[in-house]
Motif scaffolding. Sequence first.
Motif, mmCIF file in Angstrom:
data_model
loop_
_atom_site.group_PDB
_atom_site.id
_atom_site.type_symbol
_atom_site.label_atom_id
_atom_site.label_comp_id
_atom_site.label_asym_id
_atom_site.label_seq_id
_atom_site.Cartn_x
_atom_site.Cartn_y
_atom_site.Cartn_z
ATOM 1 N N GLU A 101 28.011 32.723 0.260
ATOM 2 C CA GLU A 101 27.626 33.867 2.013
ATOM 3 C C GLU A 101 26.943 35.105 1.457
ATOM 4 N N LEU A 104 23.106 33.283 0.418
ATOM 5 C CA LEU A 104 22.360 33.344 1.832
ATOM 6 C C LEU A 104 21.718 33.997 2.862
ATOM 7 N N ARG A 105 22.926 35.878 2.501
ATOM 8 C CA ARG A 105 21.887 36.851 2.364
ATOM 9 C C ARG A 105 20.768 37.767 1.411
ATOM 10 N N ASP A 108 18.345 35.424 2.270
ATOM 11 C CA ASP A 108 17.519 35.857 4.694
ATOM 12 C C ASP A 108 17.252 33.933 4.558
ATOM 13 N N VAL A 109 18.301 33.822 4.410
ATOM 14 C CA VAL A 109 18.025 32.852 5.485
ATOM 15 C C VAL A 109 19.228 32.243 5.961
ATOM 16 N N PRO A 110 19.607 31.060 7.304
ATOM 17 C CA PRO A 110 20.213 30.464 7.337
ATOM 18 C C PRO A 110 20.397 29.469 6.967
ATOM 19 N N ALA A 111 22.060 29.079 7.093
ATOM 20 C CA ALA A 111 22.513 28.405 6.226
ATOM 21 C C ALA A 111 21.866 27.017 6.643
ATOM 22 N N PHE A 112 21.733 26.530 7.926
ATOM 23 C CA PHE A 112 20.598 25.456 8.669
ATOM 24 C C PHE A 112 19.579 25.248 7.807
#
Lengths: 391, 176
Positions: A101, A104-105, A108-112
Amino acid sequence: MSKLPLFPVTVVGSWPRPRWLLEALRLKREGKISQEEFDSIADEAVLLAVKYQEDAGVEILSDGEQRRDNFYSFVADKIRGIELKTVAEIVDLVPDKSRFETVLRSLDVPAFSIRNPVVTSRLEVGARGIARDEASFLKNHTRALIKIPLPGPYLLTRSSWVPGISDKHYRSREELGYEYAKILRDEIIALRDLGVFFVQLDEPVLSEVVYGPDQSQQTFMCAALFSRRNPREELEFAVELINETVKGVSGIKVGIHVCRGNWSRREDALLKGDYVPLMPYLAETKVEQLVLEFATPRAGDVEALRDYIGDKELGFGVVNPRTDEVEKPSEIVARVEKILRFMDPGKIYLNPDCGFGTFAEAPVNTPKTAFNKLRSMRIAAEELRRIYGER
Amino acid sequence: MGEMINGIDVEKLRELLKQAGENREFVSKINKWSARVRWLGSGFNFRSYVRNHSFLISEPSELGGPDSSPNAVEYVISALGACYATGFILNATKRGVRVRNLEIALEGEIDNILVFLGLSSEGHPGYKRIYAKAYVDAEADERTIKEIWEETVRTSPVGNTLTRSVEVIPEVKVVR
């Protein structure tokens, strides 16, 4: 190889992709265009990348990795048994989700949106090879020497081994690593037979291994999937795999590229730390050249090499691929002169710190600036040749 | 089965909206929600029962808990995210927009956690700010996606609960 002058000018690999190529990459990913349709578009992009490099005076050039979505996940298209899965699809299998997490933060991207190659069955290289198709096209369209970057065996193993999926097909990460080493060795030999001069194994995650969990927010996505193991064991494993890959290979130059990631223009988003902890291991690798970055302070001082470079060549990172400012030839000359205090001029190649577009969707520079930086490198090389003579 | 968008039967959704607009009994049913949270008898371990579901609530180890599940304040931001995600899918489907991917990243900042721990009386122990960022990949232009998001935020039950400071009526009954 005797035709090469001193201080050959080369690249690390990627070149910013044109917008129309990005669109084609997206359509191919969505299955809306065929491989053949994509190739005919990508061919044009490669020609542009080649032209820019030739005009800048690059002496060992790449195809700009135009056909690849990034420096390693493209293998999913080339090796059966590897599938691109989004982080969203595999996050439930990741033991350390909170670390994930954080990554990702920081990006600045989503997991998808992050796709990772995952080993989902036994590996088998397809008819196009990993980069044989790239090399064949390039060979037909340039008279310059050719460099082909390939993801290294450790990078591939580390990024694609997902317990819960991969362990159904390989007993261990080690077994998978050796399979990659064999696949890459066969590929290097095939590329040699196609006339490729230089194969560069990309192993950027080695810097992630040493610059620890406290910096996990600045890590490479692919390596962040699973908890770090003991760094010493990881580095020994990496060296073992690299040496297994190049075992018995001759007639082609093989190097390894290790950087701290150059996927963002934000200096604070990238790893930092010198090569000191890595050098004892890099010295153990049986490759001819180390392709290293030195154009920014975050990579530390060249002195880190003094006791370890031995008789290896250095692919010397002399320009920062991520800035608008173009380094002056005189600055590049000064950087090279610093390393000449302990290295033979015949062992030094000039390259940027990294590619100009590691990830297709996020190039770190424009073709114009990238061209100017390469041009500046060539002018610097000419000046160095004037001082140190021809080979 | 009618047309499916985002895995939702559009015809059934229309019927549901029609019923909600006409049937007061139905509206009163979906206007009230309940939960029962039970201490599990040892440490910071709790289970919440809602309808036919139940889930755990605990505290992370740094707060003396077993870290076996999210804690209560994490459920609050998760509930907000889930509410936004639900609203986004509802509003997108109503407009016929197919969503390929949706993810909402949330982060809440407590005003002063020391109040909760009894170590301070400055400020309060509730969230003072919650960041909610939606990542959307949908078959629509950016403007449409932004409109759907704005509509979602405006009509979110959990969002409104948090931003309008709901009246909470606490009560205790001693049982022996």
